[in-house]
Design a protein around this motif. Sequence first.
Motif, PDB file in Angstrom:
ATOM      1  N   UNK A  92      48.330  19.810  40.865  1.00 14.90           N
ATOM      2  CA  UNK A  92      48.634  21.106  41.160  1.00 14.90           C
ATOM      3  C   UNK A  92      48.991  22.411  39.796  1.00 14.90           C
ATOM      4  N   UNK A  93      47.965  23.075  39.615  1.00 14.12           N
ATOM      5  CA  UNK A  93      48.354  23.379  38.157  1.00 14.12           C
ATOM      6  C   UNK A  93      49.488  24.602  38.821  1.00 14.12           C
ATOM      7  N   UNK A  94      50.327  24.996  37.646  1.00 17.27           N
ATOM      8  CA  UNK A  94      50.910  25.958  38.416  1.00 17.27           C
ATOM      9  C   UNK A  94      50.827  27.252  37.072  1.00 17.27           C
ATOM     10  N   UNK A  95      50.272  28.298  37.441  1.00 20.44           N
ATOM     11  CA  UNK A  95      50.004  30.253  36.217  1.00 20.44           C
ATOM     12  C   UNK A  95      51.520  29.993  37.225  1.00 20.44           C
ATOM     13  N   UNK A  96      52.100  30.746  35.303  1.00 21.87           N
ATOM     14  CA  UNK A  96      52.788  32.149  35.723  1.00 21.87           C
ATOM     15  C   UNK A  96      52.384  32.807  34.449  1.00 21.87           C
ATOM     16  N   UNK A  97      52.616  34.264  34.779  1.00 25.96           N
ATOM     17  CA  UNK A  97      52.189  35.390  33.518  1.00 25.96           C
ATOM     18  C   UNK A  97      52.429  36.933  34.255  1.00 25.96           C
ATOM     19  N   UNK A  98      52.876  37.367  32.959  1.00 24.46           N
ATOM     20  CA  UNK A  98      53.685  38.343  33.253  1.00 24.46           C
ATOM     21  C   UNK A  98      52.499  39.802  32.871  1.00 24.46           C
ATOM     22  N   UNK A  99      50.841  39.539  32.683  1.00 30.50           N
ATOM     23  CA  UNK A  99      50.121  40.138  32.740  1.00 30.50           C
ATOM     24  C   UNK A  99      49.729  40.605  33.905  1.00 30.50           C
ATOM     25  N   UNK A 100      49.425  41.818  34.441  1.00 28.95           N
ATOM     26  CA  UNK A 100      48.271  42.018  35.224  1.00 28.95           C
ATOM     27  C   UNK A 100      46.749  41.114  35.627  1.00 28.95           C
ATOM     28  N   UNK A 101      46.488  41.619  36.415  1.00 30.49           N
ATOM     29  CA  UNK A 101      45.201  40.744  36.446  1.00 30.49           C
ATOM     30  C   UNK A 101      43.746  42.140  36.423  1.00 30.49           C
ATOM     31  N   UNK A 102      43.029  41.870  35.619  1.00 26.50           N
ATOM     32  CA  UNK A 102      41.756  42.516  35.887  1.00 26.50           C
ATOM     33  C   UNK A 102      42.385  44.048  35.301  1.00 26.50           C
ATOM     34  N   UNK A 103      42.942  43.813  34.743  1.00 27.26           N
ATOM     35  CA  UNK A 103      43.752  44.415  33.162  1.00 27.26           C
ATOM     36  C   UNK A 103      42.743  44.762  32.142  1.00 27.26           C
ATOM     37  N   UNK A 104      41.876  44.032  31.496  1.00 28.99           N
ATOM     38  CA  UNK A 104      41.641  43.788  30.622  1.00 28.99           C
ATOM     39  C   UNK A 104      42.147  42.737  29.280  1.00 28.99           C
ATOM     40  N   UNK A 105      43.308  41.954  30.041  1.00 31.58           N
ATOM     41  CA  UNK A 105      44.107  41.340  29.020  1.00 31.58           C
ATOM     42  C   UNK A 105      43.155  39.618  29.487  1.00 31.58           C
TER      43      UNK A 105
END
Lengths: 282, 282
Positions: free
Chosen positions: A76-89
């Motif tokens: 299992x691969x658990x991803x956490x982020x404070x960035x929005x997807x598809x917004x150029x990050x």
Amino acid sequence: MTVRARAFVPGHVTGFFTVERGPDPAHTGSRGAGLALASGVTVAVREASGPITLDGEPIDIAAAEQVRQALGLDRAVAVATDLPLGAGFGVSGAVALGTALAGAAALDCPRPRSELVGLAHRAEVAAGTGLGDVVAQATGGLVVRTAAGEPSIGRVDAIPVAGSVEVFSRGERSTADIVGGETDRLSAAGERALATLLDDPRPATFYRASRRFGTAAGLDHPVADVLADVERAGGTAIVAMLGETVISPDGGLSAAGYDVRRVQIDPAGAALREVPDDRDGA
Amino acid sequence: MTVRARAFVPGHVTGFFTVERGPDPAHTGSRGAGLALASGVTVAVREASGPITLDGEPIDIAAAEQVRQALGLDRAVAVATDLPLGAGFGVSGAVALGTALAGAAALDCPRPRSELVGLAHRAEVAAGTGLGDVVAQATGGLVVRTAAGEPSIGRVDAIPVAGSVEVFSRGERSTADIVGGETDRLSAAGERALATLLDDPRPATFYRASRRFGTAAGLDHPVADVLADVERAGGTAIVAMLGETVISPDGGLSAAGYDVRRVQIDPAGAALREVPDDRDGA
């Protein structure tokens, strides 16, 4: 849910770029420049098998799936982020690179860093979701990509810089729609911006060249109103390629009244994070 | 005493190395591997002119003086460090690299990062005080130098790693005395260690290859007693080249009763640090 390995990958906002198509994904990529940000993606590879999840929900990120297959990783691969997807990050590239670094560590699969970066770069190019984010995210700082492709082929430099930027995001755009289309005008504008920056390699030149690129490549119109507001307030702003995100290095967004996030520039690039021996984690 | 620019450069402990003499300092250096450490050197370039000082006292570091001359920098350079000199942490290279990064920023002298790293590398080689520290300190992590020389010529990779090591230091050694002498046996041992690590690129192999290198190159005798103590306690230890410093990744030094410092591995490499606009600093 025991974590076997964890990696952090910075977000990356591209200021300008070219599209360089080679005979294969290793030789394909882009030249250009962008900023690595201390807001990014944390990828934890768990002991148990399972899918890729983002903040707990299963998510389909083709580049990361391809990295998993190449490594033979079914954990299992658990991803956490404070960035929005598809917004150029560059979130998809970040997840691919984090999966490569943490996945290889979890499997105790010895590979030099350059090969893991190359694996993630090729997967991202093959998925059509990015061209230069992975190698920039591996580097950190104000990254200048002077030759395209994975680490054994491309070439990366940087402009020394420290500090933070203001970030304002709204809406989403598809990288695949843009870099999959006609890119000659875009690449010509990217070449001009890169020549300008290499001739005068300082942060102010990066912002000026990126601002011009956005207009010349016809990519700034979704946030043209925000750019105009910032400039009326006396500030500097650029568009994060490719997204409806605006970056200001000099407080211009808040001066224009936007509700912003302030994010440090990440000097380090992607890296494993320590997983304490006898502890469970997210 | 207003600070114009500030840079941090990690300490670097070399596990093994070769000596590669080229036609000039740019092509001269070493191959090998080592660890960048979160203990390092902070270099602050001040508004006022003045000498290079270490913790307030004037100090003569030839490589850093050469960097100052090359940049035309006459401002005061204040160095602070929690590392001992001559103990194998690459402090002279760190001061040279920090002076290049902070000096160029203080002068608003636009140069790409690779050129500033090259400038410090050439100065360090010309001074005879180091061969591979500067490029490793610019990179961060468990750095593998696969081709010698400044960034435009050499080649650097890394082994993904996170966490900390124990450090024990006593006494000093002169790098110039050793790398200036006969180095064929040393380089042959370094080649073997590098081949071993590239064949199985994981941290455990780095420690094993470094330990063997110390013995084969005849460089471990000043701390042979410490290495033996750690191994009797069931731990792993290597000598920091070139110094009377021992590094243990698995708590072996404290298990053997030594009074140690625990230091994080630095993943980032040298970077500018932010200097707040209207504030004075050390």
